[in-house]
Design a protein around this motif. Structure first.
Motif, mmCIF file in Angstrom:
data_model
loop_
_atom_site.group_PDB
_atom_site.id
_atom_site.type_symbol
_atom_site.label_atom_id
_atom_site.label_comp_id
_atom_site.label_asym_id
_atom_site.label_seq_id
_atom_site.Cartn_x
_atom_site.Cartn_y
_atom_site.Cartn_z
ATOM 1 N N LEU A 234 -22.133 -32.641 8.878
ATOM 2 C CA LEU A 234 -21.289 -33.249 9.909
ATOM 3 C C LEU A 234 -20.945 -34.689 9.524
ATOM 4 C CD1 LEU A 234 -20.560 -31.586 12.334
ATOM 5 C CD2 LEU A 234 -22.244 -32.812 13.679
ATOM 6 N N PHE A 235 -21.960 -35.415 9.027
ATOM 7 C CA PHE A 235 -21.715 -36.777 8.560
ATOM 8 C C PHE A 235 -20.697 -36.776 7.425
ATOM 9 C CE2 PHE A 235 -25.682 -38.448 10.540
ATOM 10 C CZ PHE A 235 -25.143 -39.599 11.068
ATOM 11 N N SER B 277 -14.772 -37.385 18.786
ATOM 12 C CA SER B 277 -16.058 -37.932 18.343
ATOM 13 C C SER B 277 -17.128 -37.745 19.405
ATOM 14 C CB SER B 277 -15.938 -39.395 17.916
ATOM 15 O OG SER B 277 -15.286 -40.130 18.898
ATOM 16 N N ILE B 278 -16.729 -37.691 20.687
ATOM 17 C CA ILE B 278 -17.717 -37.376 21.728
ATOM 18 C C ILE B 278 -18.278 -35.977 21.485
ATOM 19 C CG2 ILE B 278 -18.025 -36.887 24.196
ATOM 20 C CD1 ILE B 278 -16.072 -39.159 24.766
ATOM 21 N N LEU C 207 -18.395 -34.383 18.594
ATOM 22 C CA LEU C 207 -19.238 -34.416 17.395
ATOM 23 C C LEU C 207 -20.602 -35.013 17.699
ATOM 24 C CD1 LEU C 207 -16.800 -35.565 14.577
ATOM 25 C CD2 LEU C 207 -17.935 -33.369 14.787
ATOM 26 N N LEU C 208 -20.580 -36.103 18.482
ATOM 27 C CA LEU C 208 -21.845 -36.767 18.831
ATOM 28 C C LEU C 208 -22.754 -35.811 19.597
ATOM 29 C CD1 LEU C 208 -23.646 -39.262 19.149
ATOM 30 C CD2 LEU C 208 -22.319 -39.885 21.132
ATOM 31 N N ALA D 69 -24.260 -33.397 17.172
ATOM 32 C CA ALA D 69 -25.266 -34.058 16.343
ATOM 33 C C ALA D 69 -26.549 -34.296 17.129
ATOM 34 C CB ALA D 69 -24.720 -35.374 15.812
#
Lengths: 302, 421
Positions: A229-230, A280-281, A283-284, A287
């Motif tokens: 993911l990073f 990005s929310i 993705l966060l 993660a």
């Protein structure tokens, strides 16, 4: 949290003002990300709030910049959905093409980085690994070297070997940038890994591949995915390598945003930014869930 | 089947000389080491080819003189033993004229002329002009050249040509450090009004130190708060740190563009609060201020995360013990707590400093002219001015600086201690 009763008034005052200062710093951290959302609904082509917006007049808001994301570059954006609007959008809209490119390049570079990075992390976590510190340092260096230096070097070198301005070149470059993240996260996951499990599998007759596939991988999978993911995000964020190594054909979302900011600045950029913040929310969240799962799994493996 | 065979072998060897056992053990360990390395090998090769080789080629490019030596190959050979103090020999002049004739036919003379022009401005037209007539020139060539253009009577142009066609040159490094060679070949600083890069290096350094200090100043309280709160609140607040970390750099830079511009939100708020008049809106963007604000915001999570992971491991009992022994809270903090956070401070500051001295995107968009950093000039020379040698030299200097810092980071913190997310 209540303060213990023996604290003096001064200590109380400090306690609350400290909280206040921290609150302000959190505002500093998060406000810029939140401010783009309302601004992206501005009916005027400006980057600031109009008096109408502040008075919450409905006509001061519009979704025209979001429509613009889809329409820009289309042959006939006014066609009805039945008349091939979808096909036109999918093939010609500039931002849609950029999104497709971003995902294509991001996914392939993340896959390469994750596969090679996981393999290397397995080797690095073996107690017999020679020159561990030096090799780890070398593999992580693409993260430390400034991106502009990396891109400059790659630009010269990839041009000599003929992969500049191609998908291959961009994917290889992005995979290199993503590798350190995979190595770091998977090595960290493996540090809590009980190597007796592998030995047990092997002694019970499993081939090395079966042992990896059935025993090691399920336990380090959260680390692999968050590393991947990073790597994906690194590729998805990158502008500099795209500026140097990419062509119009490979244009990704950030590259398209870059041109947008430099050439015709319009709130379309803010609309894209808003969508990216939402992305990005998401993705966060993934993660974070993975991190918790990994912590739980490590607890079991120990 | 194989296991049985192995067992048999082992028992047989045990009965033998113990020294052979030692050798076999060493062999087995070596095999394991090689096995471990084989896992790393594919990635090692990948990073080597895709990353390390380009870096090496770049370092070579920064001292390489380009095609000049191949184009004027006769002159390169002829000039080998020339001292450069006086006019060159007739032999060198003849070689140069022959090279010029050939280079003009191959249409490569322009390249050489441009390169010579770097070290001697104005010499481009002398060389291309003479090359046009080179075919008609007759021996003695030294005089023929002088008649073609009086500039050839000055040893300086010869010295510049020799410098331009030497295989290895320090010129790009000299240019990158605002140095040049005067007529006698001494290394001197260029005139103050032409100095760009020293100022730029100094500015990059000052802004990076400033940004690092700001990040520490803002990051320390937040990390402290997160480490001292109970996990359920800390995890919630952690999202506010991680979300910017996961958001695209360009999105955050765009947000600052919207916030900081003169008609932007921050100025609007100041005007609304009556802090400034509508006519005196602050210039917060397209200058160093904009670069510092936006970069501090972007790099802040990189200070908070390492600090937090160190602070979380510090047991609160030390401070309690200090206080119960009579230390004032401030004394307990500075003498007991703060020293224990040193590894986190070192990790966070070095990381932010390393990242900020190579920053490109944000200064390019919000930096204006006095907020540009060294990386912006590297991009300029790669993309616009096409002075690749200079770009490579600047990059190599930056790379060397970063590698030293990286080594320091590894020594002080340990790269394996680096955690993400």
């Amino acid at each position: 949290m209540a303060l213990p009763p023996y604290k003096t008034a001064l200590q109380r005052a400090w306690h609350y003002s400290f909280r206040g200062i921290c609150g302000l710093i959190f505002v500093f951290l998060i406000a810029p990300l939140l401010i783009v959302a309302p601004l992206s609904f501005n009916v005027e082509p400006y980057f600031s709030f109009t008096p109408g917006m502040l008075a919450f007049e409905p006509e001061a808001y519009s979704t025209r910049w979001y429509e613009n994301i889809v329409n820009l570059g289309m042959v006939n954006p006014d066609a009805s959905y039945a008349e091939g609007w979808w096909k036109d959008m999918w093939e010609n809209a500039q931002w849609i093409r950029a999104i497709k490119n971003s995902f294509f390049i991001g996914i392939f570079s993340a896959l390469i980085a994750t596969a090679l990075g996981t393999l290397a992390a397995l080797g690095l976590s073996k107690p017999e690994m020679p020159f561990r510190a030096a090799i780890t340092g070398f593999l992580i260096s693409p993260m430390i070297v400034p991106i502009i230096v990396t891109a400059t070097g790659m630009y010269f070198f990839y041009a000599t070997i003929g992969i500049a301005k191609t998908y291959v070149g961009v994917i290889v470059a992005h995979a290199t940038l993503g590798v350190p993240f995979v190595v770091i996260t998977v090595t960290a996951t493996l540090s809590g890994f009980d190597h007796n499990l592998t030995r047990a599998a092997l002694s019970l007759g499993a081939t090395p591949w079966t042992a990896f596939h059935k025993v090691i991988m399920p336990l380090i999978l959260p680390g692999m995915i968050s590393g991947g993911l990073f790597a994906f995000v690194t590729s998805f964020d990158d502008v500099v390598v795209m500026l140097f190594l990419g062509d119009l054909e490979q244009r990704t979302v950030p590259r398209q945003m870059w041109s947008g900011i430099r050439e015709q600045i319009s709130p379309t950029i803010l609309a894209v930014a808003t969508i990216l913040v939402l992305f990005s929310i998401a993705l966060l969240t993934v993660a974070e869930l993975l991190r918790r799962r990994s912590e739980r799994l490590q607890g079991i493996a120990k | 089947m194989t296991t049985i065979a192995l067992k048999h072998e082992n028992t047989a060897s045990l009965a033998e000389d113990p020294r052979t056992l030692k050798i076999r053990l060493a062999k087995a360990i070596r095999r394991k080491r090689i096995n471990a390395f084989l896992y790393v090998l594919p990635l090692f090769l990948f990073v080597f080819v895709a990353f390390a080789l380009p870096m090496m080629q770049m370092a070579r490019l920064s001292v390489q003189n380009g095609a000049g030596g191949d184009i004027l190959h006769r002159s390169q050979v002829a000039m080998k033993d020339w001292t450069g103090s006086d006019l060159p020999s007739e032999e060198i002049a003849a070689a140069l004229v022959a090279d010029m004739v050939e280079a003009r036919e191959n249409r490569t003379i322009g390249k050489v002329a441009t390169r010579v022009n770097y070290s001697l401005p104005g010499s481009r037209s002398v060389i291309t002009g003479t090359a046009r007539k080179a075919k008609s020139l007759q021996a003695p060539y030294l005089e023929a050249l002088a008649t073609a253009n009086p500039a050839w009577q000055d040893p300086q142009i010869w010295v510049s040509i020799r410098r331009a066609i030497a295989p290895v040159t320090p010129d790009f490094y000299l240019a990158a450090l605002d140095l040049e060679r005067d007529m006698d070949g001494n290394v001197v600083f260029v005139e103050p009004e032409r100095q760009i890069y020293i100022t730029l290096f100094v500015r990059t350094l000052i802004l990076s130190v400033l940004i690092t200090s700001l990040c520490l100043l803002l990051g320390f309280p937040v990390a402290y708060l997160l480490a001292s709160l109970p996990a359920k609140y800390a995890n919630l607040l952690m999202i506010l740190v991680l979300l910017p970390f996961w958001t695209a750099l360009l999105v955050r830079t765009t947000a600052w563009l919207a916030l900081l511009q003169s008609q932007g939100v921050i100025n609007d708020i100041f005007v609304f609060l009556g802090l400034i008049g509508n006519e005196q809106r602050l210039q917060l963007i397209y200058n160093a201020t904009g670069t510092v604000i936006a970069m501090t915001h972007i790099l802040l999570p990189f200070t908070i995360l390492p600090l937090y992971s160190v602070m979380k491991t510090i047991s609160p009992t030390y401070v309690r013990a200090a206080e119960s022994l009579g230390a004032a809270p401030s004394v307990a903090f500075f003498r007991v707590y703060l020293p224990q956070t040193k590894p986190g401070i070192a990790a966070g500051c070095l990381l932010v400093f390393i990242l900020s001295i190579g920053f490109y995107i944000t200064p390019a968009l919000v930096g204006g002219s006095d907020g540009q950093l060294i990386s912006n000039f590297i991009a300029l020379h790669v993309q616009r001015s096409l002075n690749w040698g200079l770009a490579a030299a600047l990059s190599t200097i930056l790379l060397a600086a970063i590698l030293i810092l990286y080594w320091l980071f590894n020594k002080l913190v340990g790269i394996d201690k680096l955690k993400l997310g």
